[in-house]
Design a protein around this motif. Structure first.
Motif, mmCIF file in Angstrom:
data_model
loop_
_atom_site.group_PDB
_atom_site.id
_atom_site.type_symbol
_atom_site.label_atom_id
_atom_site.label_comp_id
_atom_site.label_asym_id
_atom_site.label_seq_id
_atom_site.Cartn_x
_atom_site.Cartn_y
_atom_site.Cartn_z
ATOM 1 N N LEU A 180 -3.402 108.143 104.460
ATOM 2 C CA LEU A 180 -2.545 106.856 104.751
ATOM 3 C C LEU A 180 -1.171 107.506 105.147
ATOM 4 N N SER A 181 -0.603 106.812 105.879
ATOM 5 C CA SER A 181 0.815 106.968 106.446
ATOM 6 C C SER A 181 1.767 105.909 105.919
ATOM 7 N N GLU A 182 3.036 106.305 105.647
ATOM 8 C CA GLU A 182 4.005 104.969 105.843
ATOM 9 C C GLU A 182 4.189 104.409 106.931
ATOM 10 N N GLY A 183 4.150 103.374 106.728
ATOM 11 C CA GLY A 183 4.208 102.109 107.845
ATOM 12 C C GLY A 183 2.837 101.898 108.343
ATOM 13 N N GLY A 184 1.942 102.322 108.044
ATOM 14 C CA GLY A 184 0.464 102.149 108.651
ATOM 15 C C GLY A 184 -0.001 100.966 107.947
ATOM 16 N N PRO A 185 -1.080 100.227 108.557
ATOM 17 C CA PRO A 185 -1.550 99.117 108.043
ATOM 18 C C PRO A 185 -2.741 99.320 107.171
ATOM 19 N N ILE A 186 -3.016 98.077 106.485
ATOM 20 C CA ILE A 186 -4.175 98.094 105.527
ATOM 21 C C ILE A 186 -4.858 96.878 106.274
ATOM 22 N N ILE A 187 -6.304 97.129 106.587
ATOM 23 C CA ILE A 187 -6.871 96.122 107.252
ATOM 24 C C ILE A 187 -8.134 95.513 106.205
ATOM 25 N N TYR A 188 -8.279 94.182 105.913
ATOM 26 C CA TYR A 188 -9.191 93.703 104.981
ATOM 27 C C TYR A 188 -9.753 92.646 105.698
ATOM 28 N N ASN A 189 -11.080 92.667 105.837
ATOM 29 C CA ASN A 189 -11.969 91.915 106.648
ATOM 30 C C ASN A 189 -11.393 91.659 108.030
ATOM 31 N N GLY A 190 -11.273 92.571 108.648
ATOM 32 C CA GLY A 190 -10.768 92.716 110.110
ATOM 33 C C GLY A 190 -9.251 92.085 110.366
ATOM 34 N N GLU A 191 -8.722 91.983 109.248
ATOM 35 C CA GLU A 191 -7.192 91.507 109.535
ATOM 36 C C GLU A 191 -6.217 92.296 108.651
ATOM 37 N N LYS A 192 -5.054 92.506 109.123
ATOM 38 C CA LYS A 192 -4.194 93.315 108.643
ATOM 39 C C LYS A 192 -3.365 92.557 107.458
ATOM 40 N N ILE A 193 -3.352 92.901 106.503
ATOM 41 C CA ILE A 193 -3.106 92.080 105.027
ATOM 42 C C ILE A 193 -1.628 93.054 104.427
ATOM 43 N N THR A 200 1.279 96.662 104.405
ATOM 44 C CA THR A 200 2.020 97.626 105.101
ATOM 45 C C THR A 200 2.244 98.709 104.243
ATOM 46 N N VAL A 201 1.815 100.000 104.312
ATOM 47 C CA VAL A 201 1.961 101.176 103.474
ATOM 48 C C VAL A 201 3.405 101.507 103.408
ATOM 49 N N GLU A 202 4.030 101.197 102.046
ATOM 50 C CA GLU A 202 5.431 101.553 102.126
ATOM 51 C C GLU A 202 5.794 102.821 101.536
ATOM 52 N N MET A 203 5.048 103.408 100.671
ATOM 53 C CA MET A 203 5.072 104.824 100.144
ATOM 54 C C MET A 203 4.044 105.511 100.072
ATOM 55 N N VAL A 204 4.005 106.866 100.343
ATOM 56 C CA VAL A 204 2.690 107.714 99.800
ATOM 57 C C VAL A 204 3.177 108.997 99.070
ATOM 58 N N GLN A 205 2.473 109.278 98.139
ATOM 59 C CA GLN A 205 2.441 110.484 97.382
ATOM 60 C C GLN A 205 1.390 111.158 97.595
ATOM 61 N N TYR A 206 1.444 112.406 98.313
ATOM 62 C CA TYR A 206 0.212 113.285 98.607
ATOM 63 C C TYR A 206 0.694 114.373 99.311
ATOM 64 N N TYR A 207 1.213 115.280 98.815
ATOM 65 C CA TYR A 207 1.796 116.217 99.458
ATOM 66 C C TYR A 207 1.253 117.627 98.817
ATOM 67 N N ASN A 208 1.044 118.845 99.657
ATOM 68 C CA ASN A 208 0.682 119.841 99.314
ATOM 69 C C ASN A 208 1.483 120.711 98.111
ATOM 70 N N SER A 209 0.709 121.000 97.165
ATOM 71 C CA SER A 209 1.286 121.495 95.716
ATOM 72 C C SER A 209 2.065 120.534 95.160
ATOM 73 N N GLU A 210 2.027 119.410 95.190
ATOM 74 C CA GLU A 210 2.820 118.339 94.346
ATOM 75 C C GLU A 210 1.909 117.593 93.677
ATOM 76 N N ASP A 225 -1.958 111.497 93.660
ATOM 77 C CA ASP A 225 -2.548 110.991 95.095
ATOM 78 C C ASP A 225 -2.418 109.359 95.078
ATOM 79 N N TYR A 226 -1.498 108.700 95.564
ATOM 80 C CA TYR A 226 -1.470 107.420 95.508
ATOM 81 C C TYR A 226 -0.742 106.881 96.921
ATOM 82 N N ALA A 227 -0.914 105.637 97.031
ATOM 83 C CA ALA A 227 -0.225 104.693 98.136
ATOM 84 C C ALA A 227 0.138 103.547 97.710
ATOM 85 N N ILE A 228 1.183 103.004 97.839
ATOM 86 C CA ILE A 228 1.562 101.422 97.473
ATOM 87 C C ILE A 228 1.858 100.930 98.771
#
Length: 215
Positions: free
Chosen positions: A61-74, A76-86, A89-92
């Motif tokens: 997932l990428s910050e600013g990306g869409p979350i699609i549910y039942n074919g519709e955007k519901i 927007t990804v605000e933050m991602v925690q998924y970095y090498n050696s950190e 693993d989550y996104a909000i």
């Protein structure tokens, strides 16, 4: 999953002919932990600041990306925690204004749903039995093997501070289950990171509590 009832209006066009028109829904679709979105599974509903939000995994997932549910955007990804050696693993993702969904504190269980009333802000006890739900593999239970574990994702990313588990019952996680909830009783434990064929890993809720609060 749609859990709403629509209102219907019946029009008589002649003595024996009727037209049935759907006029409006009586409620928005409820979101539960374990509901499927495009490519992922929802972990739990909650708040990001003052905004309604959902918690998922961070990988792919990428910050600013869409979350699609039942074919519709519901959402927007605000933050991602998924970095090498950190750690973790989550996104909000925050719910879009006007999205036809409703927040809940429910997660799927083996037969229906469990209401979540708190989140585990510490490590689980090694050996305890916990539950998981994914949109594809459905309900399963696990033994907690170890905490503060590092997972080698694709031999490229080294993600720290995860919890390792072994399958006890049900099916192991599949593609699309990532982000789904781990829980025990009415307590939320975290979201699915993935599995290596031997152990399954989840990102504990304690890693996101300063940014995300439960509904």
């Amino acid at each position: 999953m749609s859990r709403c009832i629509s209102k219907w209006r019946i029009l008589r066009t002649s003595l024996y002919k009727f037209i049935i028109l759907r006029t409006q829904k009586t409620c928005a679709d409820e979101l539960w932990g374990g509901d499927g979105v495009a490519g992922f599974t929802i972990g739990i509903c909650g708040k990001y600041g003052n905004d309604d939000a959902i918690l998922l995994c961070g990988h792919d997932l990428s910050e600013g990306g869409p979350i699609i549910y039942n074919g519709e955007k519901i959402a927007t990804v605000e933050m991602v925690q998924y970095y090498n050696s950190e750690g973790y693993d989550y996104a909000i993702a925050t719910i879009d204004h006007g999205a036809d969904v409703r927040m809940t504190n429910k997660v799927y269980n083996e037969t229906n749903y469990t209401t979540i009333i708190s989140g585990l802000e510490d490590d689980p006890v090694v050996g305890e039995i916990i539950c998981r739900y994914g949109k594809n593999s459905k309900f399963a239970t696990y033994y907690v093997d170890a905490v503060e574990v590092t997972s080698h994702s694709d031999n490229i990313y080294f993600i720290r501070r995860l919890v390792a588990c072994t399958l006890r019952s049900g099916n192991n996680s599949q593609s699309g289950d990532s982000g789904g909830p781990f829980f025990r009783g009415h307590e939320f434990y975290g979201v699915l990171h993935g599995n290596n064929g031997i152990q399954t890993f989840y990102s504990p809720f304690k890693g996101v509590t300063i940014k995300f609060s439960l509904w």
